[in-house]
Design a protein around this motif. Sequence first.
Motif, mmCIF file in Angstrom:
data_model
loop_
_atom_site.group_PDB
_atom_site.id
_atom_site.type_symbol
_atom_site.label_atom_id
_atom_site.label_comp_id
_atom_site.label_asym_id
_atom_site.label_seq_id
_atom_site.Cartn_x
_atom_site.Cartn_y
_atom_site.Cartn_z
ATOM 1 N N GLN A 254 39.351 62.039 95.671
ATOM 2 C CA GLN A 254 40.260 63.174 95.580
ATOM 3 C C GLN A 254 40.792 63.318 94.149
ATOM 4 O OE1 GLN A 254 43.529 63.039 98.381
ATOM 5 N NE2 GLN A 254 44.672 64.651 97.313
ATOM 6 N N TYR A 255 41.119 62.177 93.558
ATOM 7 C CA TYR A 255 41.611 62.184 92.177
ATOM 8 C C TYR A 255 40.521 62.661 91.210
ATOM 9 C CZ TYR A 255 43.587 60.483 87.778
ATOM 10 O OH TYR A 255 44.062 60.391 86.494
ATOM 11 N N TYR A 256 39.303 62.229 91.480
ATOM 12 C CA TYR A 256 38.156 62.622 90.660
ATOM 13 C C TYR A 256 38.010 64.150 90.660
ATOM 14 C CZ TYR A 256 33.225 62.833 89.170
ATOM 15 O OH TYR A 256 32.041 63.114 88.516
ATOM 16 N N ASN A 257 38.170 64.775 91.831
ATOM 17 C CA ASN A 257 38.070 66.231 91.932
ATOM 18 C C ASN A 257 39.271 66.938 91.265
ATOM 19 O OD1 ASN A 257 35.608 66.187 93.270
ATOM 20 N ND2 ASN A 257 36.560 66.106 95.300
ATOM 21 N N LYS A 258 40.438 66.313 91.377
ATOM 22 C CA LYS A 258 41.621 66.881 90.731
ATOM 23 C C LYS A 258 41.439 66.908 89.211
ATOM 24 C CE LYS A 258 44.565 67.856 94.043
ATOM 25 N NZ LYS A 258 45.074 69.255 94.226
ATOM 26 N N LEU A 259 40.748 65.916 88.704
ATOM 27 C CA LEU A 259 40.477 65.887 87.271
ATOM 28 C C LEU A 259 39.615 67.082 86.842
ATOM 29 C CD1 LEU A 259 39.785 62.087 86.769
ATOM 30 C CD2 LEU A 259 41.664 63.377 85.733
ATOM 31 N N TRP A 260 38.726 67.486 87.738
ATOM 32 C CA TRP A 260 37.914 68.663 87.438
ATOM 33 C C TRP A 260 38.787 69.918 87.389
ATOM 34 C CZ3 TRP A 260 33.662 70.381 85.414
ATOM 35 C CH2 TRP A 260 33.260 71.690 85.681
ATOM 36 N N ASP A 261 39.694 70.048 88.358
ATOM 37 C CA ASP A 261 40.632 71.180 88.340
ATOM 38 C C ASP A 261 41.477 71.163 87.058
ATOM 39 O OD1 ASP A 261 39.709 71.900 90.833
ATOM 40 O OD2 ASP A 261 41.337 70.883 91.921
ATOM 41 N N TYR A 262 41.882 69.968 86.698
ATOM 42 C CA TYR A 262 42.712 69.814 85.516
ATOM 43 C C TYR A 262 41.958 70.243 84.257
ATOM 44 C CZ TYR A 262 45.945 67.529 82.285
ATOM 45 O OH TYR A 262 46.835 67.264 81.281
ATOM 46 N N LYS A 263 40.687 69.826 84.181
ATOM 47 C CA LYS A 263 39.881 70.197 83.019
ATOM 48 C C LYS A 263 39.621 71.705 82.993
ATOM 49 C CE LYS A 263 35.437 69.576 80.747
ATOM 50 N NZ LYS A 263 34.101 68.966 80.793
ATOM 51 N N SER A 264 39.357 72.283 84.144
ATOM 52 C CA SER A 264 39.104 73.734 84.204
ATOM 53 C C SER A 264 40.327 74.521 83.742
ATOM 54 C CB SER A 264 38.730 74.135 85.633
ATOM 55 O OG SER A 264 37.552 73.477 86.052
ATOM 56 N N LEU A 265 41.502 74.079 84.201
ATOM 57 C CA LEU A 265 42.725 74.748 83.774
ATOM 58 C C LEU A 265 42.950 74.558 82.268
ATOM 59 C CD1 LEU A 265 45.261 76.334 84.645
ATOM 60 C CD2 LEU A 265 46.400 74.138 84.983
ATOM 61 N N THR A 266 42.612 73.385 81.777
ATOM 62 C CA THR A 266 42.770 73.105 80.348
ATOM 63 C C THR A 266 41.845 73.982 79.516
ATOM 64 O OG1 THR A 266 43.399 70.815 80.807
ATOM 65 C CG2 THR A 266 42.653 71.320 78.582
ATOM 66 N N LYS A 267 40.622 74.161 79.967
ATOM 67 C CA LYS A 267 39.681 75.022 79.253
ATOM 68 C C LYS A 267 40.166 76.480 79.260
ATOM 69 C CE LYS A 267 36.439 72.247 77.836
ATOM 70 N NZ LYS A 267 36.150 72.102 76.386
ATOM 71 N N ALA A 268 40.708 76.917 80.406
ATOM 72 C CA ALA A 268 41.261 78.265 80.473
ATOM 73 C C ALA A 268 42.457 78.400 79.526
ATOM 74 C CB ALA A 268 41.683 78.584 81.907
ATOM 75 N N ARG A 269 43.244 77.349 79.479
ATOM 76 C CA ARG A 269 44.406 77.348 78.587
ATOM 77 C C ARG A 269 43.964 77.463 77.131
ATOM 78 N NH1 ARG A 269 49.257 73.156 79.825
ATOM 79 N NH2 ARG A 269 50.908 74.180 78.610
ATOM 80 N N ILE A 270 42.932 76.726 76.756
ATOM 81 C CA ILE A 270 42.416 76.789 75.388
ATOM 82 C C ILE A 270 41.900 78.191 75.081
ATOM 83 C CG2 ILE A 270 40.594 75.953 73.856
ATOM 84 C CD1 ILE A 270 40.817 73.254 75.367
ATOM 85 N N TYR A 271 41.207 78.805 76.045
ATOM 86 C CA TYR A 271 40.678 80.161 75.850
ATOM 87 C C TYR A 271 41.810 81.167 75.600
ATOM 88 C CZ TYR A 271 38.811 84.740 77.009
ATOM 89 O OH TYR A 271 38.486 86.074 76.973
ATOM 90 N N PHE A 272 42.831 81.108 76.433
ATOM 91 C CA PHE A 272 43.933 82.064 76.294
ATOM 92 C C PHE A 272 44.760 81.805 75.028
ATOM 93 C CE2 PHE A 272 43.429 82.372 81.037
ATOM 94 C CZ PHE A 272 42.930 83.674 81.026
ATOM 95 N N LEU A 273 44.928 80.555 74.662
ATOM 96 C CA LEU A 273 45.633 80.246 73.423
ATOM 97 C C LEU A 273 44.845 80.743 72.215
ATOM 98 C CD1 LEU A 273 46.905 76.614 74.152
ATOM 99 C CD2 LEU A 273 48.297 78.690 74.030
ATOM 100 N N SER A 274 43.525 80.577 72.262
ATOM 101 C CA SER A 274 42.677 81.059 71.162
ATOM 102 C C SER A 274 42.715 82.580 71.073
ATOM 103 C CB SER A 274 41.236 80.578 71.362
ATOM 104 O OG SER A 274 41.177 79.162 71.377
ATOM 105 N N SER A 275 42.718 83.234 72.238
ATOM 106 C CA SER A 275 42.804 84.694 72.258
ATOM 107 C C SER A 275 44.143 85.165 71.694
ATOM 108 C CB SER A 275 42.624 85.206 73.689
ATOM 109 O OG SER A 275 42.741 86.614 73.735
ATOM 110 N N LEU A 276 45.203 84.460 72.053
ATOM 111 C CA LEU A 276 46.529 84.795 71.526
ATOM 112 C C LEU A 276 46.578 84.607 70.012
ATOM 113 C CD1 LEU A 276 49.461 85.614 72.137
ATOM 114 C CD2 LEU A 276 49.970 83.184 72.441
ATOM 115 N N LEU A 277 45.937 83.564 69.532
ATOM 116 C CA LEU A 277 45.884 83.311 68.092
ATOM 117 C C LEU A 277 45.179 84.450 67.366
ATOM 118 C CD1 LEU A 277 46.381 81.406 65.696
ATOM 119 C CD2 LEU A 277 44.219 80.264 66.262
#
Length: 294
Positions: A254-277
Amino acid sequence: MAANLDDDQPIDPENIPPQSTADEAIAATDTAAVITNQASDTMEVHHHGHHGHEKKNWKNYFWEFFMLFLAVFCGSLAELQVEHYIEHNREKKYAQTLIEDLVSDSLDLNKDIQFWNTLANRTDTIRREIEKPQPMRNQFLLYKCIRLIKANNTFLYHDRTIQQLKSSGNFRLIRNKEIADSIVNYDAWIQKTINDIENIYGHVLSPQMSEVENQLYNSKFFEVGNNKEKFDSLLLDNPGSILIKDDKADLQFQYYNKLWDYKSLTKARIYFLSSLLRRGTNLIALLNKEYHFE
């Protein structure tokens, strides 16, 4: 003879008849002049008094109205010119402080993007270690990465100028529509997109991951930080305390899968931060071009 006798007789002053003297002539002349002057003054007074009551025609009224209108109109133009000058200076000052805010945002965004890229890589490292059998895992690296991904770095929005524009109703001062729209979109992007991601991470995903981590991993090994010698010493003293029991295999998955969710959200966060920049950089360029700051 008689005539001659008359001529020879002495003249008696008393018998000489009275004659007009020079003084009487002068007095008469002065009297006439006074009468003439009085008559002239009377005529002049009467003439001036009559002029003040002359009837005005439409031309007089027209010119009086025109001069009054011209004075009011010129006064209004001068007032508008002064107001335009003041508002243009205020607009330019807002543009200057907005650029300062955007530069501060850009510096913070660059740091945030670097932080979250590093965190995404650490998430991959944790997943790779979990995929290995326990005896083959690099426990020091595993615990180090788990401890570090607990960190959070939220974007610090420098909204001083935008808040002033919004609260004071001075957005009207920004005459360039493209710039005004860019400011609104930039602010909305932060208020909606960036804040939503931060809320999901801070109030949903991160608490869920912490709950699972507390059941799987020993906090004693988190306390040593990056000190590998202390970690190894602690591991030698308690070799079994770091192993995950077999009955928690499902929880680890379960933790292993949560890490995937965490990474996906992090990648989305990087995308939106880059777009804002990019939005901020473009807005700075528009402001510099419009107000000739460079």
